[in-house]
Design a protein around this motif. Structure first.
Motif, PDB file in Angstrom:
ATOM      1  N   VAL A  94       0.826  -1.135   0.097  1.00 19.32           N
ATOM      2  CA  VAL A  94      -0.202   0.138   0.135  1.00 19.32           C
ATOM      3  C   VAL A  94       1.221   1.084   0.000  1.00 19.32           C
ATOM      4  N   ALA A  95       0.243   2.362  -0.536  1.00 16.14           N
ATOM      5  CA  ALA A  95       1.206   3.411  -0.759  1.00 16.14           C
ATOM      6  C   ALA A  95       1.558   4.014   0.973  1.00 16.14           C
ATOM      7  N   ASN A  96       0.471   4.005   1.785  1.00 10.59           N
ATOM      8  CA  ASN A  96       0.816   4.597   3.095  1.00 10.59           C
ATOM      9  C   ASN A  96       0.416   3.416   4.221  1.00 10.59           C
ATOM     10  N   PRO A  97       1.394   2.647   4.485  1.00 12.19           N
ATOM     11  CA  PRO A  97       1.105   1.535   5.562  1.00 12.19           C
ATOM     12  C   PRO A  97       0.812   2.185   7.050  1.00 12.19           C
ATOM     13  N   HIS A  98       1.358   3.342   7.038  1.00  9.79           N
ATOM     14  CA  HIS A  98       1.054   4.013   8.647  1.00  9.79           C
ATOM     15  C   HIS A  98      -0.609   4.325   8.848  1.00  9.79           C
ATOM     16  N   GLU A  99      -1.155   4.393   7.516  1.00 13.95           N
ATOM     17  CA  GLU A  99      -2.534   4.600   7.814  1.00 13.95           C
ATOM     18  C   GLU A  99      -3.319   3.469   8.099  1.00 13.95           C
ATOM     19  N   VAL A 100      -2.869   2.238   7.572  1.00 16.18           N
ATOM     20  CA  VAL A 100      -3.460   1.074   8.147  1.00 16.18           C
ATOM     21  C   VAL A 100      -3.216   0.586   9.450  1.00 16.18           C
ATOM     22  N   ALA A 101      -2.036   0.692   9.931  1.00 14.58           N
ATOM     23  CA  ALA A 101      -1.356   0.904  11.342  1.00 14.58           C
ATOM     24  C   ALA A 101      -2.229   1.453  12.052  1.00 14.58           C
ATOM     25  N   MET A 102      -2.574   2.853  11.891  1.00 20.16           N
ATOM     26  CA  MET A 102      -3.305   3.807  12.569  1.00 20.16           C
ATOM     27  C   MET A 102      -4.834   3.197  12.741  1.00 20.16           C
ATOM     28  N   GLY A 103      -5.404   2.633  11.664  1.00 21.01           N
ATOM     29  CA  GLY A 103      -6.813   1.998  11.874  1.00 21.01           C
ATOM     30  C   GLY A 103      -6.645   0.741  12.739  1.00 21.01           C
ATOM     31  N   ALA A 104      -5.517   0.127  12.602  1.00 22.19           N
ATOM     32  CA  ALA A 104      -5.433  -0.971  13.685  1.00 22.19           C
ATOM     33  C   ALA A 104      -5.284  -0.632  15.077  1.00 22.19           C
ATOM     34  N   GLU A 105      -4.520   0.244  15.240  1.00 22.26           N
ATOM     35  CA  GLU A 105      -4.446   1.068  16.568  1.00 22.26           C
ATOM     36  C   GLU A 105      -5.956   1.477  17.104  1.00 22.26           C
ATOM     37  N   ALA A 106      -6.492   2.211  15.988  1.00 18.71           N
ATOM     38  CA  ALA A 106      -7.620   2.943  16.633  1.00 18.71           C
ATOM     39  C   ALA A 106      -8.951   1.902  17.166  1.00 18.71           C
ATOM     40  N   GLY A 107      -8.874   0.582  16.311  1.00 26.05           N
ATOM     41  CA  GLY A 107      -9.813  -0.510  16.526  1.00 26.05           C
ATOM     42  C   GLY A 107      -9.202  -1.237  17.739  1.00 26.05           C
ATOM     43  N   GLY A 108      -8.175  -1.044  18.294  1.00 23.63           N
ATOM     44  CA  GLY A 108      -7.812  -1.637  19.561  1.00 23.63           C
ATOM     45  C   GLY A 108      -6.778  -2.809  19.471  1.00 23.63           C
ATOM     46  N   ALA A 109      -5.944  -2.793  18.457  1.00 21.89           N
ATOM     47  CA  ALA A 109      -4.797  -3.624  18.065  1.00 21.89           C
ATOM     48  C   ALA A 109      -3.750  -3.545  19.463  1.00 21.89           C
ATOM     49  N   ASP A 110      -3.239  -4.585  19.912  1.00 19.54           N
ATOM     50  CA  ASP A 110      -2.124  -4.333  20.893  1.00 19.54           C
ATOM     51  C   ASP A 110      -0.751  -4.148  19.975  1.00 19.54           C
ATOM     52  N   ALA A 111      -0.693  -4.642  18.812  1.00 22.12           N
ATOM     53  CA  ALA A 111       0.708  -4.443  17.985  1.00 22.12           C
ATOM     54  C   ALA A 111       0.238  -4.601  16.643  1.00 22.12           C
ATOM     55  N   VAL A 112       1.367  -4.169  15.843  1.00 25.07           N
ATOM     56  CA  VAL A 112       1.364  -4.627  14.516  1.00 25.07           C
ATOM     57  C   VAL A 112       2.880  -5.289  14.101  1.00 25.07           C
ATOM     58  N   SER A 113       2.668  -6.318  13.027  1.00 24.20           N
ATOM     59  CA  SER A 113       3.855  -7.002  12.625  1.00 24.20           C
ATOM     60  C   SER A 113       3.948  -6.435  11.252  1.00 24.20           C
ATOM     61  N   MET A 114       5.198  -6.304  10.835  1.00 22.83           N
ATOM     62  CA  MET A 114       5.493  -5.847   9.630  1.00 22.83           C
ATOM     63  C   MET A 114       6.852  -6.277   9.042  1.00 22.83           C
ATOM     64  N   ILE A 115       7.250  -6.584   7.930  1.00 22.64           N
ATOM     65  CA  ILE A 115       6.223  -6.651   6.687  1.00 22.64           C
ATOM     66  C   ILE A 115       5.928  -7.899   6.264  1.00 22.64           C
TER      67      ILE A 115
END
Ligand code: RRO
Length: 312
Positions: A179-200
């Motif tokens: 995706v062009a802006n992975p940080h926007e998806v990460a922000m969506g995950a965080e806003a939804g209540g995720a505890d962490a992200v793994s990438m890539i």
């Protein structure tokens, strides 16, 4: 050069899960069941990782993609495995028993093509005592299920909002680099209540069969991993770490302690070894063994000191 940090100076945690060190495996890159068949208990007794991440589990059994499924590239590999697996019942009733006997924490990776199936997977997996955390794979490049949730920040947030109330266990979102802006998806995950992200996850890629001039991979295309993608992964980890507060499990072409440390300095809390496991099943151990010297070379007395660095 600082004094060589002791093994204990690698101790850390992810989402409250205590770890002896920061080295995980990338989902799908180290098959404990197969490793036991080939190497006996050697790799289990001297387990190469501080936490084990299972291959991605789906609701129903799947045969995976047609051959060929792998293609070696300069400094990397394209896979088009297509999620072969025993399905949820097969995993819980058979595979989980062996995984539960590992002496490290266990994260189970799950994937579905609708929220309803994700709900079933998360409820069932979270109910197992042996499971310490759940990774939501919203980023596999090799399954054509229509909408790829992990490409849309709003879809990712909606998925997390549906799953968050189901369990207090950590929910980790595996992000796609495609995706062009992975940080926007990460922000969506965080806003939804995720505890962490793994990438890539892997980078969309293709190969042409030199004999037939047709696509080499049975499914036509796949995902690139290995050192070839490391600079992409590092750039994305930096961008995402600047945008979210929750921790990052960083991966993408890590082959040794130096490259592992690069991910920590880019903003990852812990790291995962993936493609390198195919070349050397003990690659995780080599990373751990090299970390004290790699930390000392950069003047760090512990992993925590490196984790605390924030790059401008
Ligand atoms: O099974 C696969 O083809 C696969 C998966 Br689930 C994934 O998340 N990433 C990848 O490169 N391959």
């Amino acid at each position: 050069m600082a004094d060589l940090p002791a093994r204990e100076a690698l101790a850390t945690e992810i989402c409250g899960i205590p770890l002896d060190g920061p080295v995980l495996n990338g989902s799908g890159t180290f098959d404990v069941l197969a490793a036991r068949q080939v190497f006996g208990d050697v790799l289990i007794d001297e387990f190469p990782f501080d936490c084990y991440v299972s291959k991605t589990i789906t609701m129903n059994p799947r045969p995976g993609n047609p051959p060929y499924r792998l293609w070696e590239t300069p400094s990397g590999m394209i896979n088009s495995i297509g999620l072969p697996g025993p399905g949820l019942d097969g995993f819980v009733n058979r595979d989980l028993r062996l995984l539960a006997s590992l002496e490290v924490p266990l994260i189970v990776s799950v994937m579905a093509d609708c929220i309803e199936d994700f709900v079933v997977l998360v409820e069932r997996v979270a109910a197992e005592d042996a499971v310490d955390g759940i990774e939501l794979n919203v980023s596999c490049p090799n399954v054509h299920s229509g909408l790829i949730v992990g490409e849309q920040p709003a879809e990712t947030e909606a998925l997390l909002k549906a799953l968050r109330p189901l369990t207090a266990k950590p929910l980790i979102v595996k992000l796609t680099p495609n995706v062009a802006n992975p940080h926007e998806v990460a922000m969506g995950a965080e806003a939804g209540g995720a505890d962490a992200v793994s990438m890539i996850n892997t980078v969309k890629a293709a190969a042409i069969d030199p004999q037939t001039s047709r696509p080499w991979l049975g499914a036509g295309a796949g995902g690139l991993s290995g050192p070839a993608v490391r600079p992409i992964a590092l750039a994305q980890v930096r961008a995402v770490s600047a945008a979210i507060e929750i921790p990052i499990i960083g991966m993408g072409g890590i082959t040794d302690a130096e490259s592992a440390l690069e991910f920590i300095l880019a903003g990852a809390r812990v790291i995962a070894v993936g493609t390198e496991n195919f070349r050397d099943p003990k690659a995780g151990t080599a990373v751990t063994e090299g970390l004290p010297a790699a930390l000392a070379r950069r003047g760090f007395g512990s992993l925590a000191e490196a984790q605390a660095v924030t790059l401008a």
